[in-house]
Enzyme design. Structure first.
Site: not given
Length: 214
Positions: A171, A190
């Site tokens: 992201h 992430c």
């Protein structure tokens, strides 16, 4: 029949012949003095950097270099550095809440264009290989392991609320501090890139794109 299917599923994930799956699913001996269970993710990573075909677009995230590279076959298309990973680093085995980025071979399975992180590119963690390792290490019970495959078979993607956690992907920053991003690993597991980089990445990858984190 489901047990056979589960074995075949794991064998395919490891790129092994289906006949070898019986060895993969055999009970693991962990008595004192015995060899530790094989790290199946490391086994997979030893050959994951090889393109599936000369025109394959795939992504390589390198923990040591803090970089994300996009390839077409063996040809480098884009390279982003530095990228941020989990605050606790990258490991082959992750558990919920430990802020570790899971290593392994994954595939993009969803996009969220309304994410607080600008765009979220989800990957199919935990994979069957991670589930098998969790069983061998006692993180999953046999019931947990069976439930994992039952869910995967039913919905076509791995469960996100087991002891292994979920919601892992790549992201952007959204409104996060670019200075912190440039100096520290700050995510909960992430892979984070800048907003400009996530826009570029979205243009290059799609559902099914292979993502290798090593």
């Amino acid at each position: 029949m489901f047990l056979v299917n589960r074995r075949r599923f794991l064998a395919m994930a490891l790129s092994l012949p289906a006949v070898a799956s019986a060895a993969v699913t055999a009970p693991v001996i962990t008595e004192p003095g015995q060899a530790a269970p094989t790290d199946l993710v490391q086994t997979l990573l030893s050959r994951a950097h090889v393109p599936r075909h000369s025109n394959e677009v795939w992504v390589l995230v390198d923990d040591k270099e803090a970089s994300l590279s996009v390839y077409r076959g063996n040809a480098l298309m884009e390279r982003f550095s530095p990228v941020s990973l989990g605050r606790a680093g990258a490991k082959t085995q992750r558990v919920r809440g430990d802020n570790v980025t899971p290593m392994g071979e994954f595939h993009v399975n969803r996009f969220n264009y309304e994410s607080q992180w600008r765009t979220f590119i989800g990957i199919d963690y935990p994979t069957p290989v991670h589930a098998r390792m969790a069983l061998e290490k006692g993180i999953y019970s046999q019931t947990d392991y069976d439930d994992y495959f039952d869910y995967y078979r039913r919905y076509g993607h791995p469960p996100q609320n087991t002891a292994l956690g979920g919601a892992i992907g790549i992201h952007g920053l959204g409104s996060a501090d670019p200075d912190i991003h440039g100096r520290y690993h700050w995510t909960q597991g992430c892979v984070a890139v800048t907003n400009e980089q996530i826009d570029r990445l979205v243009a290059l990858v799609g559902v099914g794109t292979r993502v290798v984190i090593r």
